[in-house]
Write a protein that holds these residues in place. Structure first.
Motif, PDB file in Angstrom:
ATOM      1  N   VAL A 383       0.831  -1.210   0.000  1.00  0.00           N
ATOM      2  CA  VAL A 383       0.000   0.000   0.000  1.00  0.00           C
ATOM      3  C   VAL A 383       0.865   1.260   0.000  1.00  0.00           C
ATOM      4  O   VAL A 383       0.583   2.224  -0.736  1.00  0.00           O
ATOM      5  N   MET A 384       1.936   1.262   0.811  1.00  0.00           N
ATOM      6  CA  MET A 384       2.789   2.456   0.919  1.00  0.00           C
ATOM      7  C   MET A 384       3.521   2.764  -0.380  1.00  0.00           C
ATOM      8  O   MET A 384       3.566   3.908  -0.836  1.00  0.00           O
ATOM      9  N   PHE A 385       4.116   1.732  -1.012  1.00  0.00           N
ATOM     10  CA  PHE A 385       4.948   1.970  -2.190  1.00  0.00           C
ATOM     11  C   PHE A 385       4.142   1.944  -3.482  1.00  0.00           C
ATOM     12  O   PHE A 385       4.517   2.601  -4.454  1.00  0.00           O
ATOM     13  N   GLY A 386       3.067   1.161  -3.531  1.00  0.00           N
ATOM     14  CA  GLY A 386       2.137   1.249  -4.648  1.00  0.00           C
ATOM     15  C   GLY A 386       2.518   0.547  -5.928  1.00  0.00           C
ATOM     16  O   GLY A 386       1.660   0.285  -6.762  1.00  0.00           O
ATOM     17  N   SER A 387       3.799   0.245  -6.141  1.00  0.00           N
ATOM     18  CA  SER A 387       4.225  -0.446  -7.360  1.00  0.00           C
ATOM     19  C   SER A 387       5.515  -1.196  -7.076  1.00  0.00           C
ATOM     20  O   SER A 387       6.266  -0.860  -6.152  1.00  0.00           O
ATOM     21  N   SER A 388       5.769  -2.202  -7.910  1.00  0.00           N
ATOM     22  CA  SER A 388       7.000  -2.972  -7.717  1.00  0.00           C
ATOM     23  C   SER A 388       8.227  -2.126  -8.038  1.00  0.00           C
ATOM     24  O   SER A 388       9.306  -2.349  -7.491  1.00  0.00           O
ATOM     25  N   SER A 389       8.071  -1.137  -8.913  1.00  0.00           N
ATOM     26  CA  SER A 389       9.192  -0.254  -9.237  1.00  0.00           C
ATOM     27  C   SER A 389       9.605   0.568  -8.019  1.00  0.00           C
ATOM     28  O   SER A 389      10.792   0.745  -7.740  1.00  0.00           O
ATOM     29  N   ASN A 390       8.613   1.084  -7.289  1.00  0.00           N
ATOM     30  CA  ASN A 390       8.929   1.825  -6.064  1.00  0.00           C
ATOM     31  C   ASN A 390       9.526   0.909  -5.000  1.00  0.00           C
ATOM     32  O   ASN A 390      10.423   1.294  -4.252  1.00  0.00           O
ATOM     33  N   LEU A 391       9.023  -0.323  -4.932  1.00  0.00           N
ATOM     34  CA  LEU A 391       9.566  -1.286  -3.969  1.00  0.00           C
ATOM     35  C   LEU A 391      10.994  -1.670  -4.314  1.00  0.00           C
ATOM     36  O   LEU A 391      11.805  -1.959  -3.425  1.00  0.00           O
ATOM     37  N   ALA A 392      11.314  -1.672  -5.615  1.00  0.00           N
ATOM     38  CA  ALA A 392      12.679  -2.017  -6.031  1.00  0.00           C
ATOM     39  C   ALA A 392      13.687  -1.023  -5.468  1.00  0.00           C
ATOM     40  O   ALA A 392      14.859  -1.367  -5.266  1.00  0.00           O
ATOM     41  N   ALA A 393      13.221   0.203  -5.207  1.00  0.00           N
ATOM     42  CA  ALA A 393      14.109   1.198  -4.616  1.00  0.00           C
ATOM     43  C   ALA A 393      14.472   0.832  -3.187  1.00  0.00           C
ATOM     44  O   ALA A 393      15.522   1.241  -2.674  1.00  0.00           O
ATOM     45  N   ALA A 394      13.605   0.070  -2.531  1.00  0.00           N
ATOM     46  CA  ALA A 394      13.894  -0.359  -1.166  1.00  0.00           C
ATOM     47  C   ALA A 394      14.595  -1.713  -1.136  1.00  0.00           C
ATOM     48  O   ALA A 394      15.167  -2.113  -0.117  1.00  0.00           O
ATOM     49  N   TYR A 395      14.551  -2.409  -2.259  1.00  0.00           N
ATOM     50  CA  TYR A 395      15.089  -3.767  -2.329  1.00  0.00           C
ATOM     51  C   TYR A 395      16.566  -3.728  -2.704  1.00  0.00           C
ATOM     52  O   TYR A 395      16.972  -2.976  -3.568  1.00  0.00           O
ATOM     53  N   GLY A 396      17.352  -4.522  -2.090  1.00  0.00           N
ATOM     54  CA  GLY A 396      18.758  -4.628  -2.475  1.00  0.00           C
ATOM     55  C   GLY A 396      19.722  -4.331  -1.354  1.00  0.00           C
ATOM     56  O   GLY A 396      20.777  -4.956  -1.243  1.00  0.00           O
ATOM     57  N   ILE A 397      19.374  -3.361  -0.485  1.00  0.00           N
ATOM     58  CA  ILE A 397      20.296  -2.999   0.597  1.00  0.00           C
ATOM     59  C   ILE A 397      20.459  -4.154   1.578  1.00  0.00           C
ATOM     60  O   ILE A 397      21.574  -4.498   1.983  1.00  0.00           O
ATOM     61  N   ALA A 398      19.325  -4.771   1.959  1.00  0.00           N
ATOM     62  CA  ALA A 398      19.405  -5.892   2.893  1.00  0.00           C
ATOM     63  C   ALA A 398      20.182  -7.054   2.285  1.00  0.00           C
ATOM     64  O   ALA A 398      21.006  -7.691   2.947  1.00  0.00           O
ATOM     65  N   VAL A 399      19.930  -7.310   0.994  1.00  0.00           N
ATOM     66  CA  VAL A 399      20.584  -8.433   0.318  1.00  0.00           C
ATOM     67  C   VAL A 399      22.082  -8.194   0.199  1.00  0.00           C
ATOM     68  O   VAL A 399      22.904  -9.064   0.531  1.00  0.00           O
ATOM     69  N   THR A 400      22.458  -7.012  -0.301  1.00  0.00           N
ATOM     70  CA  THR A 400      23.891  -6.728  -0.478  1.00  0.00           C
ATOM     71  C   THR A 400      24.602  -6.605   0.862  1.00  0.00           C
ATOM     72  O   THR A 400      25.774  -6.973   0.974  1.00  0.00           O
ATOM     73  N   GLY A 401      23.900  -6.101   1.884  1.00  0.00           N
ATOM     74  CA  GLY A 401      24.496  -6.060   3.223  1.00  0.00           C
ATOM     75  C   GLY A 401      24.786  -7.452   3.748  1.00  0.00           C
ATOM     76  O   GLY A 401      25.851  -7.732   4.299  1.00  0.00           O
ATOM     77  N   ALA A 402      23.816  -8.363   3.546  1.00  0.00           N
ATOM     78  CA  ALA A 402      24.009  -9.753   3.982  1.00  0.00           C
ATOM     79  C   ALA A 402      25.134 -10.418   3.202  1.00  0.00           C
ATOM     80  O   ALA A 402      25.925 -11.192   3.754  1.00  0.00           O
ATOM     81  N   MET A 403      25.229 -10.130   1.909  1.00  0.00           N
ATOM     82  CA  MET A 403      26.297 -10.702   1.088  1.00  0.00           C
ATOM     83  C   MET A 403      27.665 -10.215   1.557  1.00  0.00           C
ATOM     84  O   MET A 403      28.642 -10.981   1.603  1.00  0.00           O
ATOM     85  N   LEU A 404      27.739  -8.933   1.902  1.00  0.00           N
ATOM     86  CA  LEU A 404      29.004  -8.377   2.389  1.00  0.00           C
ATOM     87  C   LEU A 404      29.400  -9.023   3.710  1.00  0.00           C
ATOM     88  O   LEU A 404      30.576  -9.369   3.930  1.00  0.00           O
ATOM     89  N   ILE A 405      28.433  -9.219   4.599  1.00  0.00           N
ATOM     90  CA  ILE A 405      28.715  -9.874   5.882  1.00  0.00           C
ATOM     91  C   ILE A 405      29.126 -11.324   5.671  1.00  0.00           C
ATOM     92  O   ILE A 405      30.043 -11.826   6.331  1.00  0.00           O
ATOM     93  N   ASP A 406      28.457 -12.007   4.734  1.00  0.00           N
ATOM     94  CA  ASP A 406      28.854 -13.381   4.416  1.00  0.00           C
ATOM     95  C   ASP A 406      30.301 -13.432   3.949  1.00  0.00           C
ATOM     96  O   ASP A 406      31.028 -14.398   4.230  1.00  0.00           O
ATOM     97  N   GLY A 407      30.723 -12.394   3.229  1.00  0.00           N
ATOM     98  CA  GLY A 407      32.119 -12.325   2.797  1.00  0.00           C
ATOM     99  C   GLY A 407      33.075 -12.246   3.973  1.00  0.00           C
ATOM    100  O   GLY A 407      34.145 -12.877   3.979  1.00  0.00           O
ATOM    101  N   VAL A 408      32.696 -11.458   4.986  1.00  0.00           N
ATOM    102  CA  VAL A 408      33.531 -11.352   6.191  1.00  0.00           C
ATOM    103  C   VAL A 408      33.584 -12.697   6.918  1.00  0.00           C
ATOM    104  O   VAL A 408      34.653 -13.146   7.349  1.00  0.00           O
ATOM    105  N   LEU A 409      32.435 -13.338   7.052  1.00  0.00           N
ATOM    106  CA  LEU A 409      32.383 -14.618   7.750  1.00  0.00           C
ATOM    107  C   LEU A 409      33.201 -15.679   7.030  1.00  0.00           C
ATOM    108  O   LEU A 409      33.917 -16.465   7.661  1.00  0.00           O
TER     109      LEU A 409
END
Length: 649
Positions: A383-409
């Motif tokens: 409801v807040m973002f209204g479209s998958s394009s707007n949601l894509a702007a929020a998508y990616g930070i969590a994933v890339t952050g987790a990938m970076l941490i996995d690299g450290v581990l």
């Protein structure tokens, strides 16, 4: 450092090996299962990844320079991040068959000696916990963007359906969360065939357009196209990486879900089915755009995935894509349940009600509070973002952050566990960190447009996880300060107190002192049972514990026994069932002759060194809302006595 276990004072951790029993069955059957569950997230990325790179918040002209550059970035990202980093390297770091950030933390904790552990223990644990916290943000965004992007395909069939996109997406999501309590065993049997059909369709649609523009095949494999894109337009190329990374979201799921299928089925599924299908589809989208006029390409790039299909087949493609996104969402929801269970067992979350939905598959669980919280947040996101394009702007930070941490581990794994020489490890890690940092930095640009959401969720989850873990440790330490040695207690009290028939089981975290519940019971009721068991449940740093090492007993005399029951962090805890197996503590334990005594602590906020007052209040709130130990340990409701005490931390 031992990870202090569950959200109750009655559980500790331990370090014992077990026999891995995962991934049993034929390779073909396991591959089909993996395709149906593990690859749902990354498999649905073609629906929106290419579109967002060209027609998202930062547009690119769909010409040869940009299309070849983006395709090259997608190919080499899949090859290096997914195939090399996760499938080839990280998936070898399994904890008795299980994967995921918490499982890797447990592996590092158990496998390193004290000297090496002290070098990195605190920092690594915090990073691993933060990666887990970021996963909760990811588990909210993935269902929202996946289902919404698929339903938006209806607008390519009939533009007049646009007002119905959000209501239909919400209806599907509510239905998805509503069926979680029934388990996914029966529905899960359809996942593999549906996703096999889906990946086949991806490949076929891609091939249809590749044959019209075959040059796209070699251009995608050519890494010089990515460099040419960067040299020609450095800033747009850097920004584009924030959308290109959407093509590899879900890579961490390969590692997290390894325990369900094993390394080989996931590896073969990726190399021989999933990766070829995805690459063919991305090439097909690029070839389609290159074969069109600039005006046609600008219109098509707004939803290139669905325009791959001819008009007559577009509606079936929308339906198939929607089914695939539901499956992808199911995998993330199930993953949230599994991660939560691990966090509870390893002492980072309070007890929550966990229901097992299958008699045969221990991994199929349902956690009501997590399910409904996720549903509310996912619907709010739609409801807040209204479209998958707007949601894509929020998508990616969590994933890339987790990938970076996995690299450290994995860096710690390479040097501390596997003892790789520097000449071998450093070049590999340099490549991994360079790519991870570039992708994470590019996604930081999304923070104002919605990237703040997963960071906010991650920060809240991290605060809750660390507050509970530290608060439990402080509480156990405070209670241990007033502990009385069991040998002294037996000599002074056991010989003089009145003994009554039956068995009394006192739950305790300590292996040395007298449980507070036992002291309170003697003080107020002035009796002791004929048989007294001091019971400690230990959660080990392995997923499963073999039956031969599950129970340990020690006799003190005068009818007193110490009992330790061990469980893996992926197992269901059932104390009565375990007690029924004890044979060396006198007569068999019968529930009708047994009383369970639990200590319920009330936290008193104090200005003692330990935690900030606000965190003490937060911990006290979590303590009050934790599930009853009676339900958590599956104790019979009519055989439990709770005795309260007050504790300052």
């Amino acid at each position: 450092m031992n990870i202090t276990a569950t959200g109750s004072a009655e559980v500790l951790t331990d370090d014992q090996p077990r026999d891995p029993g995962h991934g049993q069955g034929s390779l073909a059957k396991l591959m089909a299962g993996a395709i149906g569950i593990v690859f749902g997230d990354i498999g649905t990325s073609p629906i929106y990844a290419f579109r967002e790179t060209f027609a998202g918040h930062h547009t690119l002209k769909p010409d040869a320079l940009h299309i070849y550059g983006v395709l090259s970035l997608i190919f080499w990202s899949m090859l290096i991040i997914v195939a090399l980093k996760y499938v080839t390297i990280i998936m070898r770091a399994d904890n008795k068959g299980e994967g995921g950030s918490l499982a890797l933390l447990a592996l590092l904790n158990r496998s390193s000696d004290d000297t090496e552990r002290r070098k990195w223990a605190t920092g690594i644990v915090m990073l691993g916990v933060f990666a887990t916290a970021l996963f909760y943000g990811d588990s909210m965004i993935t269902p929202a963007i996946s289902v919404l992007s698929a339903v938006e395909g209806l607008t390519t069939v009939n533009p007049g359906l646009e007002p119905w996109v959000i209501p239909i997406a919400i209806f599907i999501l509510v239905g998805l969360f509503a069926i979680q309590s029934r388990g996914t065993a029966k529905v899960g049997q359809l996942f593999g065939p549906i996703m096999l059909v889906y990946f086949t369709v991806l490949a076929v649609l891609g091939l249809i357009h590749i044959v019209k523009h075959p040059a796209v095949f070699l251009e995608m494999l050519n890494p010089l196209n990515a460099f040419e894109f960067y040299f020609a337009e450095p800033l747009p190329a850097f920004i584009a990486m924030g959308s290109v990374v959407l093509a590899v979201t879900g890579a961490e799921a390969l590692y997290a879900d390894m325990g369900h299928f094993g390394r080989r089925p996931i590896k073969f599924s990726w190399l021989y089915v999933v990766m070829p299908a995805l690459l063919l589809n991305y090439m097909g989208q690029g070839a389609m755009l290159l074969a069109q006029t600039p005006a046609e390409a600008l219109a098509t790039v707004r939803n290139p995935f669905f325009f791959l299909a001819p008009d007559t087949l577009r509606l079936p493609l929308v339906i198939l894509a929607t089914m695939a996104t539901i499956i992808a969402s199911q995998a993330v929801i199930s993953g949230a349940f599994s991660v939560t269970q691990q966090a509870i067992q390893l002492g980072f979350m309070p007890r929550l009600s966990i229901r097992f939905t299958s008699e045969h598959a221990a991994g199929q669980i349902y956690i009501p509070v997590i399910n409904w919280a996720l549903m509310v947040m996912v619907i709010l996101l739609v409801v807040m973002f209204g479209s998958s394009s707007n949601l894509a702007a929020a998508y990616g930070i969590a994933v890339t952050g987790a990938m970076l941490i996995d690299g450290v581990l994995i860096s710690v794994v390479l040097f501390s566990l596997w003892k790789w020489p520097a000449w071998k490890a450093i070049p590999l890690l340099f490549v991994f960190f360079t790519i991870d940092i570039l992708y994470f930095s590019a996604n930081l640009l999304k923070v104002p447009d919605g990237g703040w959401f997963p960071l906010l969720i991650g920060a809240i989850a991290f605060t809750l996880l660390t507050t509970w873990a530290k608060g439990r440790k402080l509480m156990i330490d405070r209670m241990s300060e007033a502990s009385l040695p069991i040998e002294v207690f037996i000599k002074s009290a056991a010989t003089s107190a009145t003994r009554v028939p039956g068995t009394a089981v006192f739950m305790t975290t300590s292996m040395t002192g007298v449980p507070h519940a036992l002291l309170h019971n003697l003080k107020h009721n002035k009796v002791l049972h004929e048989r007294v068991m001091l019971l400690t449940v230990r959660i080990q740093d392995v997923p499963y514990v073999p039956a031969t090492t599950r129970i340990e007993t020690k006799e003190y005399g005068a009818g007193f026994f110490r009992v330790v029951i061990r469980y893996g962090f992926m197992e269901e805890i059932d104390v009565p069932a375990a007690l029924a197996q004890i044979k060396d503590c006198g007569q068999q334990v019968k529930m009708m002759d047994t009383s369970f005594f639990l200590a319920r602590q009330t936290l008193i906020t104090a200005a003692r060194p330990g935690m900030a007052v606000w965190r003490e209040k937060l911990f006290a709130w979590m303590l009050r809302n934790a599930e009853s130990a009676m339900e958590f340990f599956k104790l019979p409701t009519n055989r439990v006595v709770e005795l309260g005490s007050q504790v300052e931390i």
